[in-house]
Design an enzyme around this catalytic site. Structure first.
Site, PDB file in Angstrom:
ATOM      1  N   LYS A 203       0.816  -1.222   0.000  1.00 32.45           N
ATOM      2  CA  LYS A 203       0.000   0.000   0.000  1.00 32.45           C
ATOM      3  C   LYS A 203       0.847   1.268   0.000  1.00 32.45           C
ATOM      4  CE  LYS A 203      -4.429  -1.778   1.501  1.00 32.45           C
ATOM      5  NZ  LYS A 203      -5.452  -1.874   2.550  1.00 32.45           N
ATOM      6  N   ARG A 237      -3.643  -9.953   5.036  1.00 35.63           N
ATOM      7  CA  ARG A 237      -4.060  -9.972   3.617  1.00 35.63           C
ATOM      8  C   ARG A 237      -2.873  -9.499   2.788  1.00 35.63           C
ATOM      9  NH1 ARG A 237      -6.011  -6.324  -0.066  1.00 35.63           N
ATOM     10  NH2 ARG A 237      -7.532  -7.115  -1.543  1.00 35.63           N
TER      11      ARG A 237
HETATM   12  C1  8Y4 Z   1      -0.955  -1.808  -4.073  1.00 36.47           C
HETATM   13  C2  8Y4 Z   1      -1.679  -2.943  -3.925  1.00 36.47           C
HETATM   14  C3  8Y4 Z   1      -1.458  -0.618  -3.605  1.00 36.47           C
HETATM   15  C4  8Y4 Z   1      -2.902  -2.913  -3.310  1.00 36.47           C
HETATM   16  C5  8Y4 Z   1      -2.693  -0.586  -2.993  1.00 36.47           C
HETATM   17  C6  8Y4 Z   1      -3.425  -1.745  -2.846  1.00 36.47           C
HETATM   18  C7  8Y4 Z   1      -8.094  -4.183   2.223  1.00 36.47           C
HETATM   19  C8  8Y4 Z   1      -9.164  -4.967   1.770  1.00 36.47           C
HETATM   20  C9  8Y4 Z   1      -8.258  -3.926   0.100  1.00 36.47           C
HETATM   21  C10 8Y4 Z   1      -7.800  -4.174   3.603  1.00 36.47           C
HETATM   22  C11 8Y4 Z   1      -9.625  -5.718   3.879  1.00 36.47           C
HETATM   23  C12 8Y4 Z   1      -5.412  -2.608  -1.737  1.00 36.47           C
HETATM   24  C13 8Y4 Z   1     -10.234  -5.409  -0.434  1.00 36.47           C
HETATM   25  C14 8Y4 Z   1      -6.765  -2.137  -1.402  1.00 36.47           C
HETATM   26  N1  8Y4 Z   1      -7.534  -3.548   1.158  1.00 36.47           N
HETATM   27  N2  8Y4 Z   1      -9.918  -5.731   2.584  1.00 36.47           N
HETATM   28  N3  8Y4 Z   1      -9.252  -4.785   0.435  1.00 36.47           N
HETATM   29  N4  8Y4 Z   1      -8.596  -4.966   4.396  1.00 36.47           N
HETATM   30  N5  8Y4 Z   1     -10.342  -6.454   4.731  1.00 36.47           N
HETATM   31  N6  8Y4 Z   1      -4.664  -1.628  -2.264  1.00 36.47           N
HETATM   32  O1  8Y4 Z   1      -6.910  -3.495   4.105  1.00 36.47           O
HETATM   33  O2  8Y4 Z   1      -5.056  -3.744  -1.568  1.00 36.47           O
HETATM   34  S1  8Y4 Z   1      -8.037  -3.386  -1.536  1.00 36.47           S
END
Ligand code: 8Y4
Length: 257
Positions: A203, A237
């Site tokens: 993130k 996750r």
């Molecule tokens: C690079 C890769 C940059 C991924 C940003 C991201 C969460 C979630 C997401 C979380 C739960 C993400 C669906 C965002 N984040 N579900 N989901 N908790 N429970 N961004 O933190 O991965 S999506």
């Protein structure tokens, strides 16, 4: 929890739009890498993302769920739409991962009508605008109060306590300082003993601290995952399952006897 992304975003390097075979292969790689469960998402929840239609989400999701039936690990589906939740549960999902914490009309009932697990995540605002002006007077207290309230709503709707997990929602309507404050105080965040799920993998908070682009955030992701686990997270996750498991294995091997 290994991430399986079915959205066309290429920002995280794992966009698998409409390509069921690629998604299945990725899911199997996550399992071989040691994932204890998979989180399958067909709608982007990245900052600034527009909502996906129910039809589009189902078209991406259902074939993958059908193919992964019997894959050996439980399947979580990342959706906040009650119609998608019900379809996913009919097609073998055993957990719903809801970034809206069952706040959409019909979502509480969709989960209550099954026996699945559900993750209630905190988010301030909505994905399209949540990073414009996040504001808290006490982020830890406010996130905890929100999660406490959503646990109460879920139980009032007939969802047993044992089915519920909570998540502070790193990056969802939070500045870097809000995210760091939550990570710092993660061990104070638990509510009523419910397990904590944490998603920090790759993130932007990690990118801001390290000045690394999304494809170079592996070390930061592992460090953050290990910290979160040490501060009480029960489920991580992550994109990089094998590497995260290795870090946890070293921690556990060297834990005080
Ligand atoms: C690079 C890769 C940059 C991924 C940003 C991201 C969460 C979630 C997401 C979380 C739960 C993400 C669906 C965002 N984040 N579900 N989901 N908790 N429970 N961004 O933190 O991965 S999506």
């Amino acid at each position: 929890m290994g991430i399986v992304n079915l959205t066309p975003d290429s920002f995280s390097g794992d966009g698998l739009a409409g390509d069921t075979a690629k998604a299945i292969a990725h899911a199997h790689r996550q399992i071989e890498a040691g994932a204890d469960l998979l989180d399958i998402g067909a709608e982007s929840s990245r900052p600034g993302a527009f909502p996906t239609s129910i039809e589009e989400e189902l078209w991406r999701l259902i074939p993958v769920l059908e193919e992964l039936a019997g894959c050996g690990v439980p399947l979580s589906v990342d959706s906040y739409k009650p119609e998608v939740m019900r379809a996913a549960l009919r097609h073998g999902a055993s957990m719903i991962n809801d970034i809206y914490a069952l706040r959409m009309p019909g979502a509480l009932a969709a989960v209550a009508d099954s026996d699945c697990a559900v993750c209630l995540m905190h988010m301030q605002g909505e994905p399209l605008t949540m990073q414009k002006q996040p504001y808290y007077t006490d982020v830890v207290a406010e996130v905890q109060a929100f999660l406490r309230n959503r646990l109460a709503m879920a139980r009032a709707a007939g969802i047993a306590s044992e089915r519920l997990l909570i998540d502070p929602g790193f990056g969802f309507g939070k500045t870097l300082n809000h995210n760091l404050e939550l990570l710092r105080h993660l061990d104070e965040l638990s509510v009523e003993g419910r397990p904590l799920l944490v998603g920090i993998s790759r993130k932007s908070m990690l990118g801001t601290v390290t000045a690394r682009p999304v494809e170079d955030r592996l070390a930061a992701s592992i460090a953050a995952a290990l910290l979160a686990a040490q501060r009480g997270a029960s489920i991580l996750r992550v994109h990089d399952v094998a590497q995260t498991r290795d870090a946890l294995a070293i921690w556990h091997a060297a834990a005080p006897q």
